[in-house]
Design an enzyme around this catalytic site. Structure first.
Site, mmCIF file in Angstrom:
data_model
loop_
_atom_site.group_PDB
_atom_site.id
_atom_site.type_symbol
_atom_site.label_atom_id
_atom_site.label_comp_id
_atom_site.label_asym_id
_atom_site.label_seq_id
_atom_site.Cartn_x
_atom_site.Cartn_y
_atom_site.Cartn_z
ATOM 1 N N GLY A 7 30.158 44.463 31.332
ATOM 2 C CA GLY A 7 31.432 44.737 31.966
ATOM 3 C C GLY A 7 32.585 44.233 31.118
ATOM 4 N N GLY A 9 35.838 44.190 32.491
ATOM 5 C CA GLY A 9 36.884 44.202 33.502
ATOM 6 C C GLY A 9 37.700 42.933 33.471
ATOM 7 N N VAL A 11 37.134 39.908 34.545
ATOM 8 C CA VAL A 11 36.444 38.672 34.172
ATOM 9 C C VAL A 11 35.760 38.817 32.810
ATOM 10 C CG1 VAL A 11 34.595 37.064 34.790
ATOM 11 C CG2 VAL A 11 36.135 37.929 36.566
ATOM 12 N N GLY A 12 34.884 39.802 32.683
ATOM 13 C CA GLY A 12 34.178 39.993 31.416
ATOM 14 C C GLY A 12 35.116 40.308 30.271
ATOM 15 N N LYS A 185 31.910 26.167 44.805
ATOM 16 C CA LYS A 185 32.798 27.320 44.665
ATOM 17 C C LYS A 185 32.531 28.338 45.770
ATOM 18 C CE LYS A 185 34.637 31.009 41.924
ATOM 19 N NZ LYS A 185 34.548 31.940 40.792
ATOM 20 N N GLU A 268 32.825 42.559 48.335
ATOM 21 C CA GLU A 268 31.543 41.870 48.293
ATOM 22 C C GLU A 268 31.223 41.225 49.645
ATOM 23 O OE1 GLU A 268 30.833 40.321 43.860
ATOM 24 O OE2 GLU A 268 32.709 39.570 44.688
#
Length: 309
Positions: A7, A9, A11-12, A185, A268
């Site tokens: 990915g 996006g 984050v990646g 988290k 999610e």
């Protein structure tokens, strides 16, 4: 080390881009549409820590298998099964898999597929998103990626990974208690996501309203009760510190799940909340607020995306 980032996006693209900026051997595994976009524009990062424009190496699922030392999984949880299929040809005996997903249940999925050995623990704290042109926009001072062996051991491979991750323009932090940090988290992000998606507001107005803060505290209390029963390193004494942490957040801070809703994207919900609700049911724990949080997300997904519960 040869690094495969699944990915490109928010984050990646950010953490993989920072590693590429440093000079690490980074390849991005992306979908055809994203590949075409990145071939045309390059990987652009606009960040409070400095902008960068990169030309990344790109592959798509099904391309000839190569050998990678570590695979960073930075996709959404609802894409995980497809990701597992995509990365299987690249996972060898010595390959490390570093997932950056929120929550905890994805570890079981990865271990079921690849065994205990390859799977590390990991998480990240970063406020980032993709704009309409595919540029990674990173806006907060915090840009931390935390990683470690799930056993807590400081292994040779982790030392090598620390070396590869060092001296980047993002914070790559080694932890000997990565599972504890992942649970912490999970507690924090489920509380933040639950409140902001339910009330369609940043955290500031929620905590500034007496009834809003009461709901927020109720979410934290219910999540802690479930996790404690699960044997997680979480207990009732942590409720005040969690609420204090939320009080310290910026007034306009939104959860990534809330931003997904604003964009009309899938959430999610199952990975975050259905997992907790199933555990609560098994332990006979009452969770009225979490049930409303989950119902709200599923109604949104059906109304906006046509996704059946």
């Amino acid at each position: 080390m040869k690094i495969l980032v699944v990915g490109a996006g928010a984050v990646g693209g950010y953490f993989g881009g920072r590693l590429l900026e440093k000079g690490e051997d980074v390849t991005f595994l992306v979908r055809e549409k994203r590949k075409k976009q990145l071939e045309e524009t390059g990987l652009r990062i606009q960040s409070v820590h400095g902008d960068v424009h990169l030309t990344p190496k790109l592959i798509v699922s099904g391309e000839k298998p190569q050998t990678y030392d570590v695979i960073l999984v930075s996709t959404k949880a609802y894409h995980l099964q497809a990701v597992i299929k995509d990365i299987r040809p690249y996972v060898e005996k010595e390959t490390m898999i570093l997932p950056l997903l929120n929550g905890i249940s994805h570890l079981d999925q990865l271990i079921d597929e690849f065994g205990e050995g390859p799977v590390l623990g990991g998480l990240c704290f970063v406020e980032s998103t993709l704009d309409e042109n595919g540029t990674v926009i990173q806006t907060s001072p915090i840009h931390n990626l935390v990683f470690g062996e799930r056993t807590g051991k400081n292994t040779e491979r982790i030392q090598q990974l620390c070396q590869s991750f060092s001296m980047t323009k993002a914070n790559f932090i080694y932890s000997e208690e990565i599972l504890k940090e992942m649970w912490q988290k999970y507690l924090f992000i489920s509380s933040l996501s639950g409140a902001t998606t339910l009330m369609r507001a940043p955290i500031g107005p929620i905590r500034a309203t007496k009834s809003g803060f009461a709901v927020l505290a109720g979410i934290v209390t219910e999540v802690v009760a479930i996790m404690e029963k699960m044997g997680a390193p979480i207990d009732q004494k942590q409720i005040p510190s969690q609420l204090a942490k939320i009080k310290e957040m910026g007034y306009e801070m939104k959860s990534s799940m809330q931003r997904d809703m604003q964009k009309g994207l899938q959430t999610e919900a199952d990975h975050f909340f259905l997992y907790l609700l199933k555990q609560a049911q098994a332990e006979n724990i009452k969770t009225p607020i979490l049930e409303i949080v989950y119902a709200n997300l599923k109604v949104y997904e059906k109304a906006v995306l046509g996704i059946e519960s």
